[in-house]
Enzyme design. Structure first.
Site, short mmCIF file in Angstrom:
data_model
loop_
_atom_site.label_atom_id
_atom_site.label_comp_id
_atom_site.label_asym_id
_atom_site.label_seq_id
_atom_site.Cartn_x
_atom_site.Cartn_y
_atom_site.Cartn_z
N GLU A 25 0.83 -1.22 0.00
CA GLU A 25 0.00 0.00 0.00
C GLU A 25 0.86 1.26 0.00
O GLU A 25 2.07 1.22 0.21
CB GLU A 25 -0.95 0.01 1.20
N LYS B 152 -5.25 11.04 0.78
CA LYS B 152 -5.42 9.71 1.37
C LYS B 152 -6.72 9.13 0.81
O LYS B 152 -7.79 9.70 1.01
CB LYS B 152 -5.49 9.83 2.90
N VAL C 128 -5.45 0.50 3.17
CA VAL C 128 -5.65 -0.96 3.06
C VAL C 128 -6.89 -1.24 2.21
O VAL C 128 -6.86 -2.09 1.30
CB VAL C 128 -5.77 -1.59 4.47
N ASP D 223 -16.55 5.88 14.65
CA ASP D 223 -15.35 5.80 13.81
C ASP D 223 -14.89 4.35 13.65
O ASP D 223 -14.24 3.78 14.52
CB ASP D 223 -14.23 6.67 14.42
N SER E 142 -13.00 2.05 10.68
CA SER E 142 -12.27 2.17 9.42
C SER E 142 -12.98 1.42 8.29
O SER E 142 -13.49 0.31 8.48
CB SER E 142 -10.86 1.61 9.57
N ALA E 143 -12.97 2.02 7.10
CA ALA E 143 -13.50 1.35 5.90
C ALA E 143 -12.69 0.10 5.56
O ALA E 143 -13.15 -0.74 4.79
CB ALA E 143 -13.51 2.32 4.72
N ASP E 144 -11.51 -0.05 6.16
CA ASP E 144 -10.72 -1.27 5.93
C ASP E 144 -11.52 -2.52 6.33
O ASP E 144 -11.40 -3.57 5.70
CB ASP E 144 -9.43 -1.26 6.77
N LYS F 2 -2.74 -1.38 15.69
CA LYS F 2 -2.21 -0.56 16.80
C LYS F 2 -3.28 -0.41 17.87
O LYS F 2 -4.47 -0.33 17.55
CB LYS F 2 -1.87 0.82 16.29
N1 PSU Z 1 -2.39 1.82 10.80
C1 PSU Z 1 -1.05 1.84 10.89
N2 PSU Z 1 -0.33 2.39 9.88
C2 PSU Z 1 -0.95 2.94 8.77
C3 PSU Z 1 -2.37 2.89 8.70
C4 PSU Z 1 -3.05 2.33 9.73
O1 PSU Z 1 -0.50 1.35 11.86
O2 PSU Z 1 -0.26 3.46 7.88
C5 PSU Z 1 -3.06 3.46 7.48
C6 PSU Z 1 -3.40 2.32 6.51
O3 PSU Z 1 -3.28 2.79 5.19
C7 PSU Z 1 -4.87 2.07 6.83
C8 PSU Z 1 -5.35 3.45 7.12
O4 PSU Z 1 -5.60 1.47 5.78
O5 PSU Z 1 -4.29 4.05 7.86
C9 PSU Z 1 -6.64 3.46 7.92
O6 PSU Z 1 -7.13 4.76 7.99
P1 PSU Z 1 -8.60 4.99 8.61
O7 PSU Z 1 -8.50 4.63 10.05
O8 PSU Z 1 -8.86 6.47 8.38
O9 PSU Z 1 -9.54 4.12 7.85
MN MN Z 2 -11.99 6.67 10.63
#
Ligand code: PSU
Ligand code: MN
Length: 315
Positions: free
Chosen positions: A27, A89, A109, A141, A143-145, A162
């Site tokens: 990624e 992003k 991701v 909140d 994540s869309a992941d 994390k």
């Molecule tokens: N967690 C990490 N390192 C990262 C990310 C998450 O420890 O770089 C990045 C990844 O690209 C992940 C994104 O897909 O943050 C998730 O962002 P969000 O929580 O806004 O969906």
């Molecule tokens: Mn988010």
């Protein structure tokens, strides 16, 4: 090979896929938003070399001038790293807009999985996945992941998540959506900087071959969706839990005080934790990504050897 008029597959990647050879997706949000320049570029290039040294072809994924890319040139990686936070992003929601405006975008991701699947790549290595944030009961909140893991058939090799996230709720969400969490040679969910957490994994598998077999069985059964392969950071680079926890607590407090929301939350927390723990966490971060690149390469090799591409295409 599937064709999409918005997608450019790098010649090395296309050749490997045509030959049924192992390919590992990588990624780019980790490059533009996850690490400082120039360590981000150096690491991204080292990760690609690590994949090559372990018998697979790397396909770093991003959007360049509005084109979806599976496989980048070193110059394009340099650009993503140098521009850093100025690069959009891009998650699932954002893809069409970055494409039509012809911009440069770093894929999360979620969007990396989408583009990998479009190209026919089934194994993806990263650092950590997004998840259910602490306090999500109030903030919503998530994540869309996680939604992407529910729907897109790509295996994501990571060092867990994390603890800026609520790990038990993240596992509940994945369970609801039928996404398995596999621990590689561990029964405990790794927490990125640390080898373990208070959470378990769903299945422990001790070899890349067993993991490839499970992926093939899942997809040949028509069970679309991703798999989380959680690979603990090498013990020598694991950080003391108390130190990581203190930095995370402070970063979370600051994010709340500054009312940071939406897609800015994760990059803010990542940058603050990194600052508060000094260079140690960056070193750990780099080592765990390299470690994930090695495991993903081994899984991709077994996947190719066991006829995984054909099994998925037949399903
Ligand atoms: N967690 C990490 N390192 C990262 C990310 C998450 O420890 O770089 C990045 C990844 O690209 C992940 C994104 O897909 O943050 C998730 O962002 P969000 O929580 O806004 O969906
Ligand atoms: Mn988010």
């Amino acid at each position: 090979m599937p064709l999409n008029s918005y997608l450019d597959i790098h010649p090395d990647v296309a050749q490997a896929l045509d030959a049924g050879a192992p390919v590992v997706a990588l990624e780019s949000t980790i490059i533009s938003h996850g690490m400082p320049y120039p360590d981000n570029v150096k690491t991204a290039l080292r990760v690609e070399d690590e994949v090559r040294a372990h018998g697979a072809v790397p396909a770093t994924i991003a959007i360049i001038d509005g084109r979806l890319k599976a496989g980048l040139s070193p110059q394009q990686i340099e650009e993503l790293g140098r521009q850093g936070a100025a690069v959009a992003k891009v998650s699932r929601r954002d893809l069409p807009f970055i494409v039509t405006s012809g911009r440069i975008g770093a894929t999360t991701v979620a969007s990396t999985m989408i583009i990998a699947a479009m190209a026919g790549i089934r194994v993806f290595a990263t650092g950590g996945i997004g998840g259910v944030h602490r306090g999500a009961q109030q903030s919503f909140d998530v994540s869309a992941d996680l939604q992407e893991l529910a729907r897109t058939s790509v295996a994501v090799v990571c060092a867990g998540a994390k603890s800026i996230l609520d790990l038990p709720l993240t596992l509940e969400y994945l369970e609801t959506h039928g996404v398995p969490v596999v621990g590689y040679r561990t029964d405990s969910l790794p927490a990125f900087f640390t080898v373990d957490s208070d959470c378990g994994v769903d299945y422990r598998l001790d070899s890349p071959q067993e993991i490839a077999q499970a992926l093939i069985a899942k997809w040949a059964l028509g069970l679309h969706g991703g798999v989380v392969v959680a690979n603990p950071v090498p013990q020598a680079f694991s950080m003391p839990r108390a130190r990581v926890d203190a930095a995370i607590e402070q970063a979370l407090r600051e994010a709340q005080e500054r009312r940071i929301g939406g897609k800015a939350v994760t990059p803010f927390l990542l940058a603050r934790v990194s600052e508060l723990t000094g260079g140690d966490s960056l070193a750990t971060n780099i080592e765990l990504v390299l470690n994930n690149a090695r495991l993903a390469s081994a899984i991709a090799q077994q996947f190719a050897r066991l006829g995984g591409y054909d099994a998925v295409n037949a399903a």
